[in-house]
Design a protein around this motif. Structure first.
Motif, PDB file in Angstrom:
ATOM      1  N   ALA A  27       0.847  -1.204   0.000  1.00  0.00           N
ATOM      2  CA  ALA A  27       0.000   0.000   0.000  1.00  0.00           C
ATOM      3  C   ALA A  27       0.880   1.251   0.000  1.00  0.00           C
ATOM      4  O   ALA A  27       0.631   2.204  -0.754  1.00  0.00           O
ATOM      5  N   GLN A  28       1.895   1.235   0.843  1.00  0.00           N
ATOM      6  CA  GLN A  28       2.799   2.376   0.963  1.00  0.00           C
ATOM      7  C   GLN A  28       3.605   2.581  -0.319  1.00  0.00           C
ATOM      8  O   GLN A  28       3.723   3.703  -0.815  1.00  0.00           O
ATOM      9  N   SER A  29       4.130   1.512  -0.882  1.00  0.00           N
ATOM     10  CA  SER A  29       5.000   1.692  -2.046  1.00  0.00           C
ATOM     11  C   SER A  29       4.180   2.044  -3.299  1.00  0.00           C
ATOM     12  O   SER A  29       4.660   2.782  -4.158  1.00  0.00           O
ATOM     13  N   PHE A  30       2.940   1.576  -3.366  1.00  0.00           N
ATOM     14  CA  PHE A  30       2.102   1.953  -4.521  1.00  0.00           C
ATOM     15  C   PHE A  30       1.724   3.429  -4.431  1.00  0.00           C
ATOM     16  O   PHE A  30       1.701   4.143  -5.434  1.00  0.00           O
ATOM     17  N   TYR A  31       1.453   3.885  -3.205  1.00  0.00           N
ATOM     18  CA  TYR A  31       1.204   5.321  -3.009  1.00  0.00           C
ATOM     19  C   TYR A  31       2.427   6.143  -3.459  1.00  0.00           C
ATOM     20  O   TYR A  31       2.289   7.131  -4.192  1.00  0.00           O
TER      21      TYR A  31
END
Ligand code: IYR
Length: 226
Positions: A27-31
């Motif tokens: 979730a963090q890296s896609f953001y």
């Protein structure tokens, strides 16, 4: 695994399966990946393989849609003559927009983006993707069959298209020359297809600058009710 529900075949859904840690990291890296996306208005002439365009459009076409009607079609244009015709027609409309149709407030709001009626990117970008929305389907007998939530469905597909373009390392601009029915004319589309969005796709020109804008802070856009 298949079974009938209300008489219709259903297949087992096999979910992606990640640990909580993986979910959090993904979730963090896609953001972080999407936060790097910017609208680009100057393109280099560097070509993009047709297969890449096919893949990103197929990605967009995985979008959910009202009653799964998939009320969209996509035109991918690399033909220089057609790109030129689109540029000429778009600039004709935009000239009128900037000179007469847009309000003072609107023009003022656009100042930070350094836009004007000229759209050279419509020729320099190696590909133009035109997204059409289909308000209805036409069957072989020319009978109309209504689609549902067409704007929402095509809007979601466009979001996924833009995401796929960015994920591939390419850039685009969500361009809406207005009015844009000239696109249906130039591309000789059937009467049930209405132009929705025009996206130049390619690589940014060398040394491209973008407006120094920020995204709204979390507290302004996100309301939790726990
Ligand atoms: N369609 C015009 C004007 C324009 C309008 C908005 I709202 C923008 O965010 C950017 C441009 C043009 O393409 O120049």
């Amino acid at each position: 695994m298949k079974k009938l529900i209300d008489g219709f075949e259903h297949i087992r859904y096999r979910p992606l399966s990640f640990t909580d840690k993986e979910i959090s990291e993904r979730a963090q890296s896609f953001y972080q990946l999407l936060d790097k996306r910017r609208s680009i208005r100057s393109f280099s002439g560097t070509p993009v393989e047709k297969q890449v365009i096919t893949s990103i459009i197929k990605t967009a076409a995985t979008a959910p849609s009202g009653a799964n009607k998939q009320p969209w079609s996509f035109c991918a244009i690399s033909n220089p003559d057609i790109k030129k015709a689109i540029r000429v027609a778009a600039e004709e409309e935009e000239k009128k927009n900037y000179a007469q149709r847009m309000s003072e407030t609107w023009l003022k709001d656009l100042e930070p983006f350094a836009t004007n009626w000229q759209k050279p990117f419509l020729e320099t970008a190696p590909w133009l993707i035109v997204v059409f929305k289909k308000t209805h389907e036409l069957d072989d007998n020319n009978q109309q069959h209504k689609n549902y939530y067409v704007t929402e469905s095509v809007g979601i597909a466009c979001g996924m298209l833009i995401t796929a373009i960015h994920n591939a390392g390419l850039v685009t601009l969500t361009h809406t020359p207005s009015p844009m029915n000239f696109l249906a004319k130039i591309l000789e589309r059937p009467t049930n297809e209405k132009p929705f969005l025009l996206l130049p796709v390619g690589f940014p020109d060398h040394d491209t600058y973008v407006p120094n804008i920020t995204r709204k802070p979390e507290k302004e856009i996100l309301n939790y009710y726990e």
